[in-house]
Design a protein around this motif. Structure first.
Motif, mmCIF file in Angstrom:
data_model
loop_
_atom_site.group_PDB
_atom_site.id
_atom_site.type_symbol
_atom_site.label_atom_id
_atom_site.label_comp_id
_atom_site.label_asym_id
_atom_site.label_seq_id
_atom_site.Cartn_x
_atom_site.Cartn_y
_atom_site.Cartn_z
ATOM 1 N N LEU A 15 0.830 -1.211 0.000
ATOM 2 C CA LEU A 15 0.000 0.000 0.000
ATOM 3 C C LEU A 15 0.862 1.257 0.000
ATOM 4 O O LEU A 15 0.567 2.229 -0.706
ATOM 5 N N LEU A 16 1.925 1.240 0.771
ATOM 6 C CA LEU A 16 2.822 2.404 0.813
ATOM 7 C C LEU A 16 3.514 2.612 -0.533
ATOM 8 O O LEU A 16 3.616 3.748 -1.020
ATOM 9 N N LYS A 17 3.969 1.544 -1.143
ATOM 10 C CA LYS A 17 4.661 1.659 -2.436
ATOM 11 C C LYS A 17 3.709 2.101 -3.537
ATOM 12 O O LYS A 17 4.071 2.912 -4.402
ATOM 13 N N GLU A 18 2.500 1.581 -3.524
ATOM 14 C CA GLU A 18 1.527 1.972 -4.539
ATOM 15 C C GLU A 18 1.180 3.450 -4.426
ATOM 16 O O GLU A 18 1.095 4.164 -5.431
ATOM 17 N N THR A 33 5.935 13.906 2.299
ATOM 18 C CA THR A 33 6.166 13.689 3.732
ATOM 19 C C THR A 33 5.639 12.321 4.165
ATOM 20 O O THR A 33 4.799 11.715 3.480
ATOM 21 N N VAL A 34 6.117 11.864 5.281
ATOM 22 C CA VAL A 34 5.638 10.601 5.848
ATOM 23 C C VAL A 34 4.150 10.703 6.165
ATOM 24 O O VAL A 34 3.384 9.763 5.916
ATOM 25 N N CYS A 54 12.308 6.655 6.600
ATOM 26 C CA CYS A 54 11.871 7.849 5.874
ATOM 27 C C CYS A 54 11.255 7.417 4.550
ATOM 28 O O CYS A 54 11.300 6.235 4.184
ATOM 29 N N VAL A 55 10.717 8.376 3.813
ATOM 30 C CA VAL A 55 10.076 8.082 2.533
ATOM 31 C C VAL A 55 11.083 7.506 1.543
ATOM 32 O O VAL A 55 10.765 6.601 0.766
ATOM 33 N N LEU A 56 12.307 8.017 1.561
ATOM 34 C CA LEU A 56 13.323 7.534 0.637
ATOM 35 C C LEU A 56 13.600 6.042 0.823
ATOM 36 O O LEU A 56 13.913 5.338 -0.142
ATOM 37 N N ASP A 57 13.464 5.544 2.044
ATOM 38 C CA ASP A 57 13.665 4.113 2.287
ATOM 39 C C ASP A 57 12.646 3.274 1.521
ATOM 40 O O ASP A 57 12.957 2.182 1.042
ATOM 41 N N VAL A 58 11.421 3.784 1.415
ATOM 42 C CA VAL A 58 10.380 3.073 0.661
ATOM 43 C C VAL A 58 10.760 3.022 -0.811
ATOM 44 O O VAL A 58 10.661 1.982 -1.469
ATOM 45 N N PHE A 59 11.233 4.152 -1.318
ATOM 46 C CA PHE A 59 11.633 4.226 -2.724
ATOM 47 C C PHE A 59 12.787 3.281 -3.028
ATOM 48 O O PHE A 59 12.790 2.580 -4.042
#
Length: 210
Positions: A15-18, A33-34, A54-59
């Protein structure tokens, strides 16, 4: 972690990646932002920080997923046709088209992670494509420089094709990459395989192949 917990973690990350993919169509990752990401994905911030900093970790995990899935496909294909190195670029181009939305997000935002191009290029099966031919003909230092030139050029071609030139089919793009790499652009011809059909990516977009 039991099976139920593992499935819940996988769902949370998906869900976060989508939602991050959707947000990146509108703004740069530095402006996401988170709070915004979690709100759109329907995930509590405390849950987010259980898995990411952080958001970059998801990316970056999206990038890792991207390469891991490609390598799994390459491994399966390698077992079927090990003596045909050109299939690696064909598999790559077809994969990118079939997963175009995700691929555009990852490759289109590669300025976020300067190491991504290197990670993709040096994934084992891309490196193998021309390494054997080069290593047999040149000393180690020269071979390393030539491989860097060829692999970075291939990456740039694929990235430009995906982001800027939708008129070339995956088959023709694969042929072009291999032809230029082996023969040079001066000797390269335009006698690529031609198809005249439309394809639909797994992201739901229709594309006409050249």
């Amino acid at each position: 972690m039991n099976k139920h917990e593992n499935q819940r973690v996988m769902l949370t990350k998906r869900l976060l990646k989508e939602h991050l993919t959707e947000l990146l169509q509108e703004k740069s990752i530095q402006k996401i932002t988170v709070v915004e990401l979690c709100s759109g994905a329907g995930i509590h911030r405390s849950t987010f920080y259980t898995h990411y900093g952080c958001v970059l970790d998801v990316f970056k995990e999206m990038e890792d997923d991207f390469i891991a899935e490609l390598e799994e496909i390459w491994q399966n294909e390698r077992n079927k046709r090990p003596k045909l190195p050109e299939w690696r670029t064909e598999t790559l181009c077809k994969y990118l088209k079939e997963h175009e939305k995700t691929a555009r997000t990852v490759l289109g935002n590669n300025g976020v992670d300067s190491e991504f191009a290197g990670k993709l290029i040096h994934s084992c099966f891309i490196r193998e494509t021309f390494q054997e031919d080069i290593s047999d003909r040149f000393d180690a230092d020269t071979a390393d420089m030539l491989f860097y030139f060829l692999s970075r050029g291939q990456y740039s071609m694929v990235r430009h094709w995906l982001l800027e030139n939708d008129g070339i089919s995956p088959e023709k793009m694969s042929w072009l990459i291999n032809d230029v790499a082996r023969n040079g652009w001066i000797k390269s011809s335009d006698e690529a395989p031609r198809t005249d059909r439309s394809t639909r990516s797994k992201d739901g977009e229709s594309h006409r192949q050249a």
